[in-house]
Design an enzyme around this catalytic site. Sequence first.
Site, mmCIF file in Angstrom:
data_model
loop_
_atom_site.group_PDB
_atom_site.id
_atom_site.type_symbol
_atom_site.label_atom_id
_atom_site.label_comp_id
_atom_site.label_asym_id
_atom_site.label_seq_id
_atom_site.Cartn_x
_atom_site.Cartn_y
_atom_site.Cartn_z
ATOM 1 N N ARG A 39 0.851 -1.206 0.000
ATOM 2 C CA ARG A 39 0.000 0.000 0.000
ATOM 3 C C ARG A 39 0.886 1.255 0.000
ATOM 4 O O ARG A 39 1.279 1.742 1.050
ATOM 5 C CB ARG A 39 -0.932 -0.033 1.211
ATOM 6 C CG ARG A 39 -1.912 -1.192 1.161
ATOM 7 C CD ARG A 39 -2.797 -1.247 2.387
ATOM 8 N NE ARG A 39 -2.054 -1.540 3.600
ATOM 9 C CZ ARG A 39 -2.629 -1.764 4.792
ATOM 10 N NH1 ARG A 39 -3.942 -1.728 4.909
ATOM 11 N NH2 ARG A 39 -1.901 -2.024 5.850
ATOM 12 N N TYR A 157 -1.809 -21.160 9.643
ATOM 13 C CA TYR A 157 -1.124 -19.976 10.163
ATOM 14 C C TYR A 157 -0.065 -20.382 11.182
ATOM 15 O O TYR A 157 1.082 -19.916 11.124
ATOM 16 C CB TYR A 157 -2.122 -19.000 10.794
ATOM 17 C CG TYR A 157 -1.423 -17.825 11.448
ATOM 18 C CD1 TYR A 157 -0.819 -16.842 10.670
ATOM 19 C CD2 TYR A 157 -1.318 -17.730 12.835
ATOM 20 C CE1 TYR A 157 -0.142 -15.778 11.259
ATOM 21 C CE2 TYR A 157 -0.644 -16.670 13.429
ATOM 22 C CZ TYR A 157 -0.052 -15.700 12.632
ATOM 23 O OH TYR A 157 0.639 -14.661 13.218
ATOM 24 N N LEU A 189 -0.974 -11.634 21.571
ATOM 25 C CA LEU A 189 -2.044 -10.759 21.053
ATOM 26 C C LEU A 189 -1.574 -9.310 20.941
ATOM 27 O O LEU A 189 -1.211 -8.685 21.938
ATOM 28 C CB LEU A 189 -3.260 -10.825 21.980
ATOM 29 C CG LEU A 189 -4.135 -12.080 21.883
ATOM 30 C CD1 LEU A 189 -5.083 -12.156 23.079
ATOM 31 C CD2 LEU A 189 -4.927 -12.098 20.583
ATOM 32 N N THR A 192 -3.685 -4.837 16.129
ATOM 33 C CA THR A 192 -3.340 -4.218 14.836
ATOM 34 C C THR A 192 -4.484 -4.552 13.876
ATOM 35 O O THR A 192 -5.563 -4.951 14.301
ATOM 36 C CB THR A 192 -2.027 -4.812 14.278
ATOM 37 O OG1 THR A 192 -2.235 -6.212 14.018
ATOM 38 C CG2 THR A 192 -0.871 -4.646 15.253
ATOM 39 N N GLU A 193 -4.213 -4.454 12.579
ATOM 40 C CA GLU A 193 -5.206 -4.865 11.583
ATOM 41 C C GLU A 193 -5.226 -6.387 11.409
ATOM 42 O O GLU A 193 -5.952 -6.914 10.569
ATOM 43 C CB GLU A 193 -4.884 -4.218 10.228
ATOM 44 C CG GLU A 193 -5.014 -2.711 10.217
ATOM 45 C CD GLU A 193 -4.565 -2.107 8.891
ATOM 46 O OE1 GLU A 193 -4.129 -2.868 8.002
ATOM 47 O OE2 GLU A 193 -4.643 -0.879 8.747
#
Length: 257
Positions: A39, A157, A189, A192-193
């Site tokens: 991005r 993951y 944890l 964040t996004e």
Amino acid sequence: MLSLQNQIVLITGASSGIGASCAKIFAQAGAKLILAARRFERLEELADRLGKEFSASIHLLQLDVCDRTQVESSLQSLPEPWSNIDILINNAGLSRGLNKLQEGSFQDWEEMIDTNIKGLLYVTRYVVPGMIDRGKGHVVNIGSIAAYQTYPGGNVYCGSKAAVRAISEGLKQDLLGTPVRVTCVDPGLVETEFSEVRFHGDTERAKKVYQGLTPLTPDDVADVVFFCATRPSHVNISQVLLVPTDQATTTLVHRRN
């Protein structure tokens, strides 16, 4: 404490979260930053902020670490003043979905494996030889508590982060006899996004992950990365597992409501 003044630091996934926080703390210390992410607009905004706040020297790369050809061309065509990378922070990574393996999405699997494992390998492969040639360097991989403990629905993951941990250990062994250091920072944890990406933009579901507890912040993780990078050159912090006080394991957390 090792000075980072004018050290060249490459951060992948720098457009948000832990990557952006790392950019801030390293800019504050006088490092020169190569910020890479998909991005580009986000990178430009971040670079503008850091330039105003710290007069930081910054080079931007629009980069998808999953694309090996793009990684190669981007890193091999860096302008001369930016080509000698001192610190690599492999932060780009993501999680997709929370399905049982037998119900998993092939696309989600591909994305996690391509980003978390192959992307990290591509960038490392193109950066580390230069560090060896110059006789200095530090690779910091951002892993996860998921490398140590799996959890329901975390199958692929967790596997990808276990791979990051193993690759970090293997790289440390392969670099023995060189001055290049390797660190794996494994957070629990962190707000964040991350969860929003995992749940494909479902913000309500993402919020519930952190509800009733105090998670780590991206700045908390960046602080640990910075500590590892600024130890004297004979000190290598190989692994750090950091979790919020409200978290004991991947599945055991304390919620106040």
